[in-house]
Design a protein around this motif. Structure first.
Motif, PDB file in Angstrom:
ATOM      1  N   SER A   1      -5.449   4.833  22.637  1.00  0.00           N
ATOM      2  CA  SER A   1      -5.688   5.370  24.000  1.00  0.00           C
ATOM      3  C   SER A   1      -5.270   4.117  25.110  1.00  0.00           C
ATOM      4  CB  SER A   1      -7.252   5.446  23.923  1.00  0.00           C
ATOM      5  OG  SER A   1      -7.830   4.185  23.705  1.00  0.00           O
ATOM      6  N   PHE A   2      -5.574   3.144  24.615  1.00  0.00           N
ATOM      7  CA  PHE A   2      -5.115   1.815  25.660  1.00  0.00           C
ATOM      8  C   PHE A   2      -3.646   1.904  25.693  1.00  0.00           C
ATOM      9  CE2 PHE A   2      -3.899  -2.484  26.814  1.00  0.00           C
ATOM     10  CZ  PHE A   2      -4.739  -2.450  28.107  1.00  0.00           C
TER      11      PHE A   2
ATOM     12  N   GLY B   1     -11.352  14.823  29.333  1.00  0.00           N
ATOM     13  CA  GLY B   1     -10.471  13.759  28.843  1.00  0.00           C
ATOM     14  C   GLY B   1      -9.067  13.738  29.211  1.00  0.00           C
ATOM     15  N   ARG B   2      -8.241  13.367  28.549  1.00  0.00           N
ATOM     16  CA  ARG B   2      -6.913  13.325  28.867  1.00  0.00           C
ATOM     17  C   ARG B   2      -6.327  14.592  29.278  1.00  0.00           C
ATOM     18  NH1 ARG B   2      -5.209   8.317  29.789  1.00  0.00           N
ATOM     19  NH2 ARG B   2      -5.463   7.829  27.770  1.00  0.00           N
TER      20      ARG B   2
ATOM     21  N   LEU C   1     -10.524   6.383  30.495  1.00  0.00           N
ATOM     22  CA  LEU C   1     -10.079   6.925  29.119  1.00  0.00           C
ATOM     23  C   LEU C   1      -9.575   5.790  28.364  1.00  0.00           C
ATOM     24  CD1 LEU C   1      -8.622  10.408  29.826  1.00  0.00           C
ATOM     25  CD2 LEU C   1     -10.661  10.037  28.529  1.00  0.00           C
ATOM     26  N   THR C   2      -8.682   4.838  29.012  1.00  0.00           N
ATOM     27  CA  THR C   2      -7.689   3.847  28.637  1.00  0.00           C
ATOM     28  C   THR C   2      -8.863   2.543  28.198  1.00  0.00           C
ATOM     29  OG1 THR C   2      -5.910   4.542  30.140  1.00  0.00           O
ATOM     30  CG2 THR C   2      -5.875   2.417  28.930  1.00  0.00           C
TER      31      THR C   2
ATOM     32  N   ASP D   1      -0.597  11.807  24.236  1.00  0.00           N
ATOM     33  CA  ASP D   1      -1.763  11.597  23.790  1.00  0.00           C
ATOM     34  C   ASP D   1      -2.818  12.680  23.383  1.00  0.00           C
ATOM     35  OD1 ASP D   1      -3.959   9.613  23.180  1.00  0.00           O
ATOM     36  OD2 ASP D   1      -4.621   9.584  25.494  1.00  0.00           O
ATOM     37  N   VAL D   2      -2.697  13.643  24.268  1.00  0.00           N
ATOM     38  CA  VAL D   2      -3.419  15.027  23.831  1.00  0.00           C
ATOM     39  C   VAL D   2      -3.070  15.384  22.545  1.00  0.00           C
ATOM     40  CG1 VAL D   2      -3.842  17.386  24.688  1.00  0.00           C
ATOM     41  CG2 VAL D   2      -3.752  15.567  26.187  1.00  0.00           C
ATOM     42  N   ILE D   3      -1.969  15.541  22.033  1.00  0.00           N
ATOM     43  CA  ILE D   3      -1.289  16.139  20.803  1.00  0.00           C
ATOM     44  C   ILE D   3      -1.765  15.080  19.824  1.00  0.00           C
ATOM     45  CG2 ILE D   3       0.423  16.461  19.465  1.00  0.00           C
ATOM     46  CD1 ILE D   3       2.070  17.348  22.015  1.00  0.00           C
TER      47      ILE D   3
END
Length: 483
Positions: A285-286, A348-349, A403-404, A473-475
């Motif tokens: 996520s970062f 979320g993302r 989120l990050t 990121d979602v996937i």
């Protein structure tokens, strides 16, 4: 914007609430507003600077990107210096330097003078900004801390929104020839007042002690700065340096940045705190969130740059009218930011991805709109698509930060927040250089309208690249939940 966590020693700076904390917060917010305002207020002054100092296009780009780059490079070392030597002392020193550099900017007699003064001003802004977050954590506890950070976040949004408009008002009042100087002079009374109040109201840092220069990782700062400088230079000087030989600097940049990564890895292994803690990038996520925001800032910061030049030089708008024309983007961003902050925990993302898609569509609509309405009515035609893009932007910046940093361990949150902000400022510098080089290359060939189209295409490309990262990121998140 939360960019640092209090160190264990600093957490014990005080047990009782500081009695002056709210007045001290006001001083911090005014200082933060002033330093962040200088990111956007200068945009509408660029045409006046160009005519007043006979400034070449490359120097105009450095007036903006130089400030952003210097600001970003000093965020992490300055935060560490404040923890070690005292936040109030570093805050006051940074404010004094910022005020003096603002005066030097206003007094500039040449474009080189102005660029150097802006670099110093950026360093000073980088010294001040991390102290604000650290002082908030030192002075406030519990729910009060959340309110204080909320106030700081509001100031960040407002400074972006009013920058072009305030710059336009100052130039309108002082005149187009010398009015640009007052964009910098306005900092002088504010800076002096903040210094006087800071000496009286800001708390000491009892845990402060002496710090050695090597503990601030000066080599890391120099390597990162040199690498990004070599990366920017061939784009900023694209019109002045003919031929393709200038692009060999990209190879030099790659070598220097590789050396930077190797040095930072050695610092981490040896126990020295590096400018960028590489272990953070093992957190998905970062790493994705940091890449996303660097690309996004490269795209969205450059919008203000080319829009003001197009409106003022191409359509002969006054600085005030140009500022008003760009204001819908900033207003939309400020409005949606509050909504995005409440929705991010639920969506979320994907929320960030929706925001990025809205920005890309809005900028595409802006490029179309400028050709649909002839003459000086373009400002009205731009308003709706820029507002839509701004609404999307409000769903990107703050939610992405949340989120990050969500998976980052508490003991590394300060380094993570500083790294994230550094990426934003470096992204801004890269975007202004890249978009500016394309924009100025087209002005002489096909006119301001075509140049604006090409500039927006590059900005949109950066935003779309950020959207691809968000979708990745979602996937990846869906795949990890299934496994």
């Amino acid at each position: 914007m939360v960019d640092r966590q209090l160190s264990p020693g600093a957490a014990r700076d005080t047990d009782a609430p500081d009695p002056h904390r709210w007045r001290a917060l006001a001083v911090c917010l005014v200082a933060g507003f002033m330093t962040l305002l200088d990111v956007s207020i200068v945009n509408v002054a660029l045409p006046s600077i160009k005519s007043g100092l006979h400034t070449p296009a490359s120097d105009l780009q450095w007036v903006l990107s130089g400030y952003a780059l210097a600001f970003g490079l000093f965020l992490i070392p300055a935060g560490r210096l404040g923890d070690a030597r005292g936040r109030r002392a570093v805050f006051i020193f940074g404010l004094c330097l910022f005020t003096v550099a603002s005066a030097a900017c206003g007094l500039a007699q040449s474009s080189m003078w102005l660029v150097i003064a802006r670099l110093v001003q950026g360093v000073a802004g980088g010294l001040v900004s991390p102290q604000i977050s650290a002082l908030i954590q030192q002075m406030f506890r519990g729910a009060e801390r959340g309110k204080a950070f909320g106030a700081f976040g509001t100031v960040v949004g407002i400074s972006t929104a009013v920058g072009p408009l305030l710059g336009g008002l100052l130039i309108q009042a002082a005149g187009p020839t010398e009015g640009w100087r007052w964009v910098f002079y306005v900092n002088l009374p504010i800076g002096v007042l903040c210094v006087l109040l800071a000496r009286r109201l800001l708390p000491d840092t009892p845990s402060a002690s002496r710090v050695r220069l090597r503990e601030l990782d000066p080599l890391g700062v120099v390597l990162l700065g040199a690498g990004v400088f070599c990366l920017l230079l061939p784009f900023v000087q694209a019109q002045q340096w003919k031929g393709d030989g200038k692009y060999l600097l990209l190879v030099v940049a790659a070598v220097i940045l590789a050396a930077f990564v190797a040095w930072e890895a050695r610092c981490s292994a040896g126990g020295t705190q590096p400018v960028v803690r590489l272990s953070l990038f093992t957190i998905r996520s970062f790493s994705l969130g940091s890449s996303l925001i660097l690309l996004y800032f490269a795209g969205f910061t450059s919008i203000f740059f080319v829009s003001t030049l197009f409106l003022q030089n191409g359509l002969h708008y006054s600085a005030l009218l140009a500022g008003l024309a760009i204001t819908p983007f900033a207003l939309g961003s400020g409005l949606a930011a509050a909504i995005g902050g409440r929705l991010v925990s639920r969506f979320g993302r994907p929320l960030v991805a929706v925001g990025l898609a809205m920005v890309a569509v809005g900028l595409g609509g802006t490029a179309i709109a400028v050709h649909q309405v002839p003459g000086r009515g373009v400002g009205w035609a731009m308003a709706a698509p820029l507002l839509f893009a701004g609404l999307g932007s409000g769903l990107v910046i703050a939610p992405n930060q949340t989120l990050t940093l969500s998976r980052v361990p508490v003991d590394t949150a300060g380094s993570a927040g500083g790294t994230l902000q550094t990426g934003q400022r470096v992204g801004s510098a890269i975007g202004i250089a890249a978009v500016g080089s394309v924009f100025f290359a087209q002005v002489g060939k096909d006119g301001w309208g075509t140049a604006y189209d090409h500039g927006l295409v590059v900005s949109i490309a950066f935003v779309v690249a950020a959207l691809i990262v968000a979708l990745a990121d979602v996937i990846a998140g869906k795949a990890s939940r299934k496994s």
